[in-house]
Design a protein around this motif. Structure first.
Motif, PDB file in Angstrom:
ATOM      1  N   LYS A 129       0.724  -1.387   0.114  1.00  0.00           N
ATOM      2  CA  LYS A 129      -0.074   0.115   0.011  1.00  0.00           C
ATOM      3  C   LYS A 129       0.959   1.285   0.002  1.00  0.00           C
ATOM      4  O   LYS A 129       0.383   2.367   0.632  1.00  0.00           O
ATOM      5  N   LEU A 130       1.933   1.243  -0.776  1.00  0.00           N
ATOM      6  CA  LEU A 130       2.810   2.666  -1.013  1.00  0.00           C
ATOM      7  C   LEU A 130       1.757   3.430  -1.748  1.00  0.00           C
ATOM      8  O   LEU A 130       1.096   3.187  -2.732  1.00  0.00           O
ATOM      9  N   PRO A 131       1.481   4.607  -1.084  1.00  0.00           N
ATOM     10  CA  PRO A 131       0.696   5.431  -1.811  1.00  0.00           C
ATOM     11  C   PRO A 131       1.151   5.827  -3.344  1.00  0.00           C
ATOM     12  O   PRO A 131       2.316   6.059  -3.347  1.00  0.00           O
ATOM     13  N   ILE A 132       0.114   5.937  -4.026  1.00  0.00           N
ATOM     14  CA  ILE A 132       0.297   5.997  -5.541  1.00  0.00           C
ATOM     15  C   ILE A 132       1.035   7.281  -5.897  1.00  0.00           C
ATOM     16  O   ILE A 132       1.844   7.214  -6.827  1.00  0.00           O
ATOM     17  N   LYS A 133       0.841   8.458  -5.381  1.00  0.00           N
ATOM     18  CA  LYS A 133       1.414   9.709  -5.671  1.00  0.00           C
ATOM     19  C   LYS A 133       2.785   9.970  -4.919  1.00  0.00           C
ATOM     20  O   LYS A 133       3.445  10.989  -5.158  1.00  0.00           O
ATOM     21  N   HIS A 134       3.254   8.930  -4.156  1.00  0.00           N
ATOM     22  CA  HIS A 134       4.568   9.228  -3.371  1.00  0.00           C
ATOM     23  C   HIS A 134       5.548   9.105  -4.227  1.00  0.00           C
ATOM     24  O   HIS A 134       5.744   8.331  -5.168  1.00  0.00           O
ATOM     25  N   ARG A 135       6.538  10.003  -4.061  1.00  0.00           N
ATOM     26  CA  ARG A 135       7.789  10.311  -4.751  1.00  0.00           C
ATOM     27  C   ARG A 135       9.074   9.449  -4.372  1.00  0.00           C
ATOM     28  O   ARG A 135       9.359   9.689  -3.323  1.00  0.00           O
ATOM     29  N   THR A 136       9.287   8.171  -5.296  1.00  0.00           N
ATOM     30  CA  THR A 136      10.206   7.504  -4.723  1.00  0.00           C
ATOM     31  C   THR A 136      11.377   7.476  -5.938  1.00  0.00           C
ATOM     32  O   THR A 136      11.110   7.354  -7.266  1.00  0.00           O
ATOM     33  N   TYR A 137      12.618   7.522  -5.578  1.00  0.00           N
ATOM     34  CA  TYR A 137      13.608   7.681  -6.571  1.00  0.00           C
ATOM     35  C   TYR A 137      14.289   6.322  -6.460  1.00  0.00           C
ATOM     36  O   TYR A 137      14.870   5.900  -5.703  1.00  0.00           O
ATOM     37  N   LEU A 138      14.598   5.707  -7.733  1.00  0.00           N
ATOM     38  CA  LEU A 138      15.266   4.489  -7.724  1.00  0.00           C
ATOM     39  C   LEU A 138      16.870   4.480  -7.918  1.00  0.00           C
ATOM     40  O   LEU A 138      16.905   4.971  -9.116  1.00  0.00           O
ATOM     41  N   GLN A 139      17.443   4.900  -7.103  1.00  0.00           N
ATOM     42  CA  GLN A 139      18.542   5.359  -6.781  1.00  0.00           C
ATOM     43  C   GLN A 139      19.767   4.908  -5.719  1.00  0.00           C
ATOM     44  O   GLN A 139      18.869   4.359  -4.702  1.00  0.00           O
ATOM     45  N   CYS A 140      20.820   4.533  -5.824  1.00  0.00           N
ATOM     46  CA  CYS A 140      21.475   4.508  -4.622  1.00  0.00           C
ATOM     47  C   CYS A 140      21.521   5.453  -3.895  1.00  0.00           C
ATOM     48  O   CYS A 140      21.697   6.604  -4.102  1.00  0.00           O
ATOM     49  N   ALA A 141      21.516   5.391  -2.336  1.00  0.00           N
ATOM     50  CA  ALA A 141      21.241   6.374  -1.313  1.00  0.00           C
ATOM     51  C   ALA A 141      22.346   7.249  -1.398  1.00  0.00           C
ATOM     52  O   ALA A 141      22.359   8.605  -1.259  1.00  0.00           O
ATOM     53  N   GLU A 142      23.655   6.730  -1.524  1.00  0.00           N
ATOM     54  CA  GLU A 142      24.940   7.284  -1.415  1.00  0.00           C
ATOM     55  C   GLU A 142      24.947   8.422  -2.777  1.00  0.00           C
ATOM     56  O   GLU A 142      25.397   9.354  -2.658  1.00  0.00           O
ATOM     57  N   GLN A 143      24.713   7.850  -3.801  1.00  0.00           N
ATOM     58  CA  GLN A 143      24.428   8.568  -5.219  1.00  0.00           C
ATOM     59  C   GLN A 143      23.592   9.726  -4.930  1.00  0.00           C
ATOM     60  O   GLN A 143      23.717  10.903  -5.557  1.00  0.00           O
ATOM     61  N   TYR A 144      22.382   9.435  -4.333  1.00  0.00           N
ATOM     62  CA  TYR A 144      21.130  10.414  -4.181  1.00  0.00           C
ATOM     63  C   TYR A 144      22.019  11.620  -3.412  1.00  0.00           C
ATOM     64  O   TYR A 144      21.644  12.804  -3.757  1.00  0.00           O
ATOM     65  N   ILE A 145      22.336  11.291  -2.267  1.00  0.00           N
ATOM     66  CA  ILE A 145      22.889  12.232  -1.195  1.00  0.00           C
ATOM     67  C   ILE A 145      24.036  13.081  -2.095  1.00  0.00           C
ATOM     68  O   ILE A 145      24.103  14.219  -1.679  1.00  0.00           O
ATOM     69  N   THR A 146      25.054  12.495  -2.613  1.00  0.00           N
ATOM     70  CA  THR A 146      26.081  12.884  -3.348  1.00  0.00           C
ATOM     71  C   THR A 146      25.468  14.116  -4.269  1.00  0.00           C
ATOM     72  O   THR A 146      26.279  15.358  -4.421  1.00  0.00           O
ATOM     73  N   GLN A 147      24.347  14.039  -5.087  1.00  0.00           N
ATOM     74  CA  GLN A 147      23.696  14.897  -5.995  1.00  0.00           C
ATOM     75  C   GLN A 147      22.733  15.684  -5.497  1.00  0.00           C
ATOM     76  O   GLN A 147      22.394  16.583  -6.187  1.00  0.00           O
ATOM     77  N   CYS A 148      22.477  15.515  -4.081  1.00  0.00           N
ATOM     78  CA  CYS A 148      21.121  16.312  -3.822  1.00  0.00           C
ATOM     79  C   CYS A 148      21.527  17.926  -3.572  1.00  0.00           C
ATOM     80  O   CYS A 148      22.307  18.137  -2.996  1.00  0.00           O
ATOM     81  N   SER A 149      20.597  18.532  -3.919  1.00  0.00           N
ATOM     82  CA  SER A 149      20.494  19.867  -4.116  1.00  0.00           C
ATOM     83  C   SER A 149      19.615  20.515  -2.851  1.00  0.00           C
ATOM     84  O   SER A 149      19.223  21.824  -2.730  1.00  0.00           O
ATOM     85  N   ASP A 150      18.606  19.689  -2.387  1.00  0.00           N
ATOM     86  CA  ASP A 150      17.460  19.966  -1.457  1.00  0.00           C
ATOM     87  C   ASP A 150      17.899  19.893  -0.152  1.00  0.00           C
ATOM     88  O   ASP A 150      18.904  19.551   0.267  1.00  0.00           O
ATOM     89  N   LEU A 151      17.007  20.919   0.943  1.00  0.00           N
ATOM     90  CA  LEU A 151      17.477  20.763   2.250  1.00  0.00           C
ATOM     91  C   LEU A 151      16.025  19.844   2.909  1.00  0.00           C
ATOM     92  O   LEU A 151      15.178  20.214   2.559  1.00  0.00           O
ATOM     93  N   PHE A 152      16.514  19.247   3.946  1.00  0.00           N
ATOM     94  CA  PHE A 152      15.522  18.433   4.674  1.00  0.00           C
ATOM     95  C   PHE A 152      15.683  18.732   6.205  1.00  0.00           C
ATOM     96  O   PHE A 152      16.807  18.920   6.768  1.00  0.00           O
ATOM     97  N   ASN A 153      14.585  18.506   6.939  1.00  0.00           N
ATOM     98  CA  ASN A 153      14.889  18.792   8.148  1.00  0.00           C
ATOM     99  C   ASN A 153      14.431  17.455   9.109  1.00  0.00           C
ATOM    100  O   ASN A 153      14.485  17.182  10.211  1.00  0.00           O
ATOM    101  N   VAL A 154      14.094  16.284   8.304  1.00  0.00           N
ATOM    102  CA  VAL A 154      14.028  14.891   8.700  1.00  0.00           C
ATOM    103  C   VAL A 154      14.796  13.989   7.569  1.00  0.00           C
ATOM    104  O   VAL A 154      14.210  14.012   6.654  1.00  0.00           O
ATOM    105  N   ILE A 155      15.607  13.293   8.146  1.00  0.00           N
ATOM    106  CA  ILE A 155      16.299  12.182   7.258  1.00  0.00           C
ATOM    107  C   ILE A 155      16.341  10.871   8.075  1.00  0.00           C
ATOM    108  O   ILE A 155      17.116  10.775   9.004  1.00  0.00           O
ATOM    109  N   THR A 156      15.804  10.061   7.451  1.00  0.00           N
ATOM    110  CA  THR A 156      15.794   8.608   7.993  1.00  0.00           C
ATOM    111  C   THR A 156      16.431   7.642   7.170  1.00  0.00           C
ATOM    112  O   THR A 156      16.557   7.609   5.832  1.00  0.00           O
ATOM    113  N   ILE A 157      17.285   6.816   7.762  1.00  0.00           N
ATOM    114  CA  ILE A 157      18.283   5.726   7.145  1.00  0.00           C
ATOM    115  C   ILE A 157      17.767   4.524   7.573  1.00  0.00           C
ATOM    116  O   ILE A 157      18.240   4.007   8.853  1.00  0.00           O
TER     117      ILE A 157
END
Length: 266
Positions: A129-157
């Motif tokens: 039941k993953l919500p249909i509109k939820h944004r999921t990136y199919l990517q390695c977490a390390e690669q995503y973080i390296t390229q990330c340009s957004d700011l977050f106030n909660v990061i769960t790993i």
């Protein structure tokens, strides 16, 4: 969880895929549906996530409930990054809390999930039941973080392959990039299963170089630990606060009983 391991048998198997990262299997009994990943033998059963069939919004395992401890302090607008999709339990409970009456979360401005395994993402949508509109990136977490340009106030790993977490969690550059993607008051919450005390000690030394405050949570019946990281004090994360929190009374009323110890490094 012990009962589910005993029920992880062929007669309860409802989905099986051979992914690039190992076999992904979904099992179901009368009450629960659960996921195993990279299972090699019948004795090597590691359950990655569980969903209650009647109440799919429930967070069943205390370790996963502790991944929500950022909710102890009210935040007007959440900008969330979740590294590791699993059975989408984190996504389900967050949307449930936002849509509940009265809502326990004011606004979710950003909510991104990163998952390296396309089979996991497909199974989360089909069976968990993953919500249909939820944004999921199919990517390695390390690669995503390296390229990330957004700011977050909660990061769960919460990134595992079987019982083992990913090697990049011990990389200095990974934590530098996590901080680069964080706001001033960000909380980073990690689910870990260190294999030795030395491994944990080395990781804590590394984390202390990047974060001023750490809270380390041990459980009564689980080997996993949860570590919360911040540049600001985390002393409010204690058993009394958890027990008396309206949010946790709502979705995890017994969590405080399942915590063995909370240690602070500040």
């Amino acid at each position: 969880m012990r009962q589910l391991k005993e029920d992880t048998v062929k007669s309860n198997l409802i989905e099986s895929q051979q992914s690039a990262y190992g076999p992904v299997c979904v099992y179901q009994n009368k009450e629960y549906r659960w996921l195993t990943l990279a299972q090699k033998t019948d004795k090597d059963i590691t359950i990655q996530g569980v969903m209650n069939l009647t109440h799919p919004e429930q967070v069943i395992v205390p370790v996963n409930q502790c991944m929500m401890l950022f909710l102890l302090k009210p935040v007007d607008t959440l900008k969330i990054l979740n590294l590791g999709l699993g059975t989408a339990g984190f996504e389900r409970i967050m949307y449930h809390l936002q849509n509940n009456t009265p809502p326990h979360i004011k606004t979710i401005n950003t909510f991104n999930t990163v998952e390296i395994n396309p089979s996991i993402a497909l199974i989360a949508a089909q069976h968990f039941k993953l919500p249909i509109k939820h944004r999921t990136y199919l990517q390695c977490a390390e690669q995503y973080i390296t390229q990330c340009s957004d700011l977050f106030n909660v990061i769960t790993i919460d990134i595992f392959s079987g019982e083992y977490h990913q090697p990049f969690l011990t990389s200095d550059s990974f934590w530098q990039n996590i901080n680069r993607c964080s706001e001033q008051n960000t909380q980073v919450i990690i689910n870990l299963n260190p294999q030795t005390g030395q491994e944990l000690q080395m990781l804590l030394v590394l984390l202390r170089q990047h974060f001023k405050c750490l809270a380390i949570i041990e459980f009564n019946e689980y080997k996993n630990i949860v570590i919360i990281l911040s540049q600001h004090t985390l002393m409010h994360i204690n058993v009394d606060e958890i027990q008396n929190s309206p949010v946790f009374m709502n979705f995890a009323p017994d969590l405080y009983k399942n915590i063995n110890s909370i240690y602070h490094i500040e």
